[in-house]
Design a protein around this motif. Structure first.
Motif, PDB file in Angstrom:
ATOM      1  N   THR A  49      48.987  43.586   5.593  1.00 22.71           N
ATOM      2  CA  THR A  49      49.815  44.384   4.683  1.00 22.71           C
ATOM      3  C   THR A  49      50.730  43.523   3.815  1.00 22.71           C
ATOM      4  OG1 THR A  49      51.522  44.617   6.382  1.00 22.71           O
ATOM      5  CG2 THR A  49      49.833  46.338   6.268  1.00 22.71           C
ATOM      6  N   GLU A  50      50.614  42.194   3.935  1.00 21.93           N
ATOM      7  CA  GLU A  50      51.517  41.312   3.198  1.00 21.93           C
ATOM      8  C   GLU A  50      50.791  40.322   2.299  1.00 21.93           C
ATOM      9  OE1 GLU A  50      54.029  39.441   6.064  1.00 21.93           O
ATOM     10  OE2 GLU A  50      54.991  41.312   6.697  1.00 21.93           O
ATOM     11  N   THR A  51      49.490  40.377   2.260  1.00 27.04           N
ATOM     12  CA  THR A  51      48.734  39.415   1.463  1.00 27.04           C
ATOM     13  C   THR A  51      48.961  39.617  -0.031  1.00 27.04           C
ATOM     14  OG1 THR A  51      46.517  38.577   0.999  1.00 27.04           O
ATOM     15  CG2 THR A  51      46.698  40.928   1.433  1.00 27.04           C
ATOM     16  N   ASP A  52      48.859  38.510  -0.790  1.00 29.52           N
ATOM     17  CA  ASP A  52      48.958  38.580  -2.254  1.00 29.52           C
ATOM     18  C   ASP A  52      47.586  38.713  -2.895  1.00 29.52           C
ATOM     19  OD1 ASP A  52      51.704  38.377  -2.317  1.00 29.52           O
ATOM     20  OD2 ASP A  52      51.671  36.178  -2.283  1.00 29.52           O
ATOM     21  N   LYS A  53      46.569  38.735  -2.079  1.00 29.72           N
ATOM     22  CA  LYS A  53      45.198  38.800  -2.564  1.00 29.72           C
ATOM     23  C   LYS A  53      44.935  40.136  -3.267  1.00 29.72           C
ATOM     24  CE  LYS A  53      40.446  38.880  -0.726  1.00 29.72           C
ATOM     25  NZ  LYS A  53      40.160  40.249  -1.139  1.00 29.72           N
ATOM     26  N   ALA A  54      44.250  40.080  -4.417  1.00 31.63           N
ATOM     27  CA  ALA A  54      43.858  41.299  -5.119  1.00 31.63           C
ATOM     28  C   ALA A  54      42.587  41.869  -4.495  1.00 31.63           C
ATOM     29  CB  ALA A  54      43.623  41.002  -6.596  1.00 31.63           C
ATOM     30  N   ASN A 109      42.932  49.803   3.328  1.00 35.88           N
ATOM     31  CA  ASN A 109      43.538  51.053   3.751  1.00 35.88           C
ATOM     32  C   ASN A 109      44.369  51.544   2.575  1.00 35.88           C
ATOM     33  OD1 ASN A 109      45.995  52.662   5.030  1.00 35.88           O
ATOM     34  ND2 ASN A 109      44.291  52.740   6.477  1.00 35.88           N
ATOM     35  N   LEU A 110      44.222  52.828   2.228  1.00 31.38           N
ATOM     36  CA  LEU A 110      44.924  53.356   1.064  1.00 31.38           C
ATOM     37  C   LEU A 110      45.377  54.775   1.307  1.00 31.38           C
ATOM     38  CD1 LEU A 110      42.438  54.505  -1.715  1.00 31.38           C
ATOM     39  CD2 LEU A 110      41.705  54.045   0.620  1.00 31.38           C
ATOM     40  N   ASP A 111      46.313  55.212   0.475  1.00 32.72           N
ATOM     41  CA  ASP A 111      46.702  56.610   0.396  1.00 32.72           C
ATOM     42  C   ASP A 111      46.438  57.086  -1.022  1.00 32.72           C
ATOM     43  OD1 ASP A 111      47.880  57.706   2.897  1.00 32.72           O
ATOM     44  OD2 ASP A 111      49.178  55.930   2.724  1.00 32.72           O
ATOM     45  N   TYR A 112      46.135  58.370  -1.163  1.00 28.96           N
ATOM     46  CA  TYR A 112      45.915  58.906  -2.516  1.00 28.96           C
ATOM     47  C   TYR A 112      46.300  60.378  -2.564  1.00 28.96           C
ATOM     48  CZ  TYR A 112      41.523  60.479  -0.345  1.00 28.96           C
ATOM     49  OH  TYR A 112      40.589  61.031   0.494  1.00 28.96           O
ATOM     50  N   SER A 137      50.519  47.312  -1.720  1.00 29.42           N
ATOM     51  CA  SER A 137      51.784  47.987  -2.040  1.00 29.42           C
ATOM     52  C   SER A 137      51.842  48.471  -3.480  1.00 29.42           C
ATOM     53  CB  SER A 137      53.006  47.094  -1.766  1.00 29.42           C
ATOM     54  OG  SER A 137      53.046  46.762  -0.387  1.00 29.42           O
ATOM     55  N   GLU A 138      50.838  48.159  -4.283  1.00 29.07           N
ATOM     56  CA  GLU A 138      50.833  48.600  -5.675  1.00 29.07           C
ATOM     57  C   GLU A 138      50.500  50.083  -5.737  1.00 29.07           C
ATOM     58  OE1 GLU A 138      48.726  47.396  -9.925  1.00 29.07           O
ATOM     59  OE2 GLU A 138      48.422  46.143  -8.147  1.00 29.07           O
ATOM     60  N   ASN A 189      46.525  59.436  -7.738  1.00 23.05           N
ATOM     61  CA  ASN A 189      47.584  58.455  -7.588  1.00 23.05           C
ATOM     62  C   ASN A 189      47.295  57.650  -6.329  1.00 23.05           C
ATOM     63  OD1 ASN A 189      50.622  57.932  -6.285  1.00 23.05           O
ATOM     64  ND2 ASN A 189      50.417  57.481  -8.460  1.00 23.05           N
ATOM     65  N   ILE A 190      47.162  56.330  -6.476  1.00 24.57           N
ATOM     66  CA  ILE A 190      46.696  55.461  -5.400  1.00 24.57           C
ATOM     67  C   ILE A 190      47.791  54.501  -4.938  1.00 24.57           C
ATOM     68  CG2 ILE A 190      44.973  53.728  -4.722  1.00 24.57           C
ATOM     69  CD1 ILE A 190      43.637  56.303  -5.474  1.00 24.57           C
ATOM     70  N   THR A 191      47.862  54.287  -3.622  1.00 26.90           N
ATOM     71  CA  THR A 191      48.689  53.222  -3.061  1.00 26.90           C
ATOM     72  C   THR A 191      47.819  52.413  -2.099  1.00 26.90           C
ATOM     73  OG1 THR A 191      50.715  54.526  -3.180  1.00 26.90           O
ATOM     74  CG2 THR A 191      50.725  52.632  -1.705  1.00 26.90           C
ATOM     75  N   VAL A 192      47.710  51.096  -2.327  1.00 29.13           N
ATOM     76  CA  VAL A 192      46.960  50.211  -1.434  1.00 29.13           C
ATOM     77  C   VAL A 192      47.895  49.765  -0.322  1.00 29.13           C
ATOM     78  CG1 VAL A 192      45.672  48.067  -1.212  1.00 29.13           C
ATOM     79  CG2 VAL A 192      45.464  49.419  -3.316  1.00 29.13           C
TER      80      VAL A 192
END
Length: 404
Positions: free
Chosen positions: A130-135, A143-146, A188-189, A214-217
C-alpha cells in the motif's frame, strides 16, 4: 304331351327354380353373416390384443424406469459384498492383477511441475503493498474501490462500498475500457474513468449506457520469494518447514495419487463382466441420478443467491438432452458396477474381508477423526463396508505392483 301339360310342367320348373335360388341366397346370406361375424370377432380380438399389449408394454416400461434415490447400501451385505452374487463367477480379471507393472513416467514428479506449484503458491500468497510508488501496469493485481454512476446517479451493484476488491489488470473481468484506464495510476490516487456498458449487458437498465466510475487504488500486490521461511509461514498445513521438505512432500503425494489412479484404471479397463446383476445395476443408476439431482439443486440455489438467476432446467445444467443424459447414466453405472464387482472378485479370490474395526479405521482416515458415527448414519454400514473392502483390495494391488 298336351299344351296344358307343357305349361304346368313349365310352371313347376319355375317354382322349383325359385326355391333353389332362394335356398342358395339364404345359404349365401348365412355364409356372409358368418364371415362377417368371424371378421368382427377377429377385429375385436385384435383391438383387445392391442390394448393388452399397450398395457403390458407400459407396465414393462414403468418397471424399467429408474427413480433417483440415496439408498447407498441397497442390495449390499454388511460385509460390503453385492448380495446374492459371487463376483468371481461373472468377472474376468486381468491375469496379472497381482503383478501390475506401472511405467515410472506415470508417477514421476518433474521439475516443471514443481516450478508451476511454486508459482501457484506465490500467487496465492501475494502481499498487498500500500506504500509503493510504482504505477499500475498491465498484468498487475491490485486492490481498488470504485463508485459507479449513470447521469450522476449511483446505480445498484456499481460500488465496492469501501470494502475493496482485487482485480488483475488486463484480465478482461470488467467491461471494456475499465481496466485499461487504471494503467499508469498510483496507489492512493483517486480519479474518474468513463466507460460505456455493452448493448447486450446482462442488466437491461444499464445496457448501452455511458457511466462514470470514481476509482481509488488501494495497493498493488507483490510476490514473495519461495524460501524456507515462506514455506514455514504459508504452508503450515503440510507440516513442512523448508523448500526441500515441501518438494519431498509433493513428490510423495504425487507418486501415491498417480499410482493409485493407474492401478484403479488398470483394473477397471482390463476387467469384464459377463452379466450385470440387474437390480444392483439399476440401484447404481439411481444413486448416480440422485447425486446429479442433488448437485443440480445445490448449484441452482447457489447461482440464484449470487446472480438472481439459476438454470432453466436440469437439461441446461447437464448440457444434455434427457436421452443423452440417460445414456450417460447407463454407461457410468456399468463402469461403476464393473469396478465394484472386479474388486469383490479379487476379495473372494484372496479371502479378503473387513471387520468393524477395519471399517471404522478406514472411515476416520478418509472422513476425519470422530466422523464414524455421522458417516455411518448418512451412508449405512453395508456401503461403508464396501468402501473399506475396496480399499483393502486396492492396498493388496499396490503392494504387489512394480514401478519401472
Amino acid at each position: 304331351m298336351s299344351k296344358n301339360e307343357n305349361v304346368a310342367s313349365s310352371e313347376i320348373s319355375k317354382s322349383k327354380q325359385k326355391r333353389i335360388d332362394r335356398k342358395k341366397k339364404n345359404e349365401h346370406v348365412k355364409r356372409e353373416g358368418l364371415f362377417g361375424a368371424i371378421i368382427g370377432i377377429l377385429a375385436i380380438a385384435l383391438i383387445l390384443g392391442a390394448i393388452v399389449f399397450s398395457i403390458v408394454t407400459a407396465a414393462i416400461k414403468q418397471a424399467a424406469v429408474v427413480e433417483p434415490n440415496g439408498e447407498y447400501g441397497k442390495y449390499l451385505t454388511d460385509a460390503g459384498m453385492v448380495e446374492k452374487i459371487k463376483a468371481s463367477s461373472i468377472v474376468t480379471l486381468p491375469s496379472d492383477y497381482l503383478s501390475i507393472s506401472v511405467p515410472k513416467s506415470e508417477v514421476e514428479y518433474t521439475e516443471d511441475m514443481f516450478a508451476e506449484e511454486m508459482e501457484k503458491q506465490l500467487n496465492n500468497h501475494k502481499v498487498l503493498d500500500t506504500e509503493t510508488d510504482k504505477a499500475v501496469e498491465s498484468g498487475d493485481t491490485i486492490n481498488l474501490d470504485y463508485v459507479g454512476s449513470v447521469d450522476g446517479v449511483e446505480f445498484e451493484g456499481g460500488s465496492t462500498d469501501g470494502a475493496g476488491t482485487d482485480l488483475e489488470i488486463g484480465s478482461g473481468t470488467y467491461i471494456p475500457g475499465f481496466e485499461d484506464q487504471i494503467i499508469g495510476h498510483k496507489v492512493s490516487e483517486n480519479f474518474d474513468i468513463n466507460v460505456t456498458f455493452p448493448d447486450d449487458y446482462a442488466k437491461a437498465e444499464l445496457a448501452g449506457k455511458d457511466a462514470v466510475f470514481n476509482i481509488t487504488v488501494n495497493g498493488i500486490y507483490t510476490l514473495s520469494q519461495f524460501t524456507d521461511s515462506f514455506v514455514a509461514e504459508n504452508l503450515k498445513a503440510t507440516g513442512c518447514k523448508s523448500v526441500t521438505e515441501y518438494r519431498k512432500y509433493l513428490e510423495d503425494s504425487y507418486y501415491k495419487s498417480q499410482l493409485d489412479q493407474y492401478i484403479t484404471n488398470y483394473i477397471n479397463e482390463n476387467s469384464s463382466v459377463s452379466k450385470y446383476p440387474s437390480k444392483y445395476l439399476k440401484q447404481l443408476m439411481a444413486l448416480k441420478m440422485y447425486s446429479d439431482q442433488s448437485s443440480y439443486e445445490y448449484m441452482n440455489q447457489l447461482y440464484i443467491s449470487y446472480s438472481g438467476q439459476g438454470f432453466s432446467s436440469f437439461e441446461e445444467y447437464t448440457g444434455m438432452s434427457q436421452e443423452d443424459y440417460q445414456a450417460s447414466v447407463d454407461e457410468a453405472a456399468k463402469n461403476e458396477c464393473t469396478s465394484i464387482l472386479a474388486h469383490q472378485a479379487i476379495a473372494e479370490n484372496n479371502n479378503i474381508s473387513v471387520s468393524d474395526d477395519d471399517i471404522k479405521a478406514y472411515i476416520e482416515e478418509m472422513y476425519g477423526e470422530g466422523s464414524y458415527d455421522t458417516t455411518l448414519e448418512s451412508y449405512g454400514k453395508p456401503y461403508l463396508a464396501q468402501e473399506a473392502l475396496q480399499n483393502k483390495v486396492h492396498e493388496l494391488l499396490v503392494e504387489n505392483a512394480t514401478v519401472k
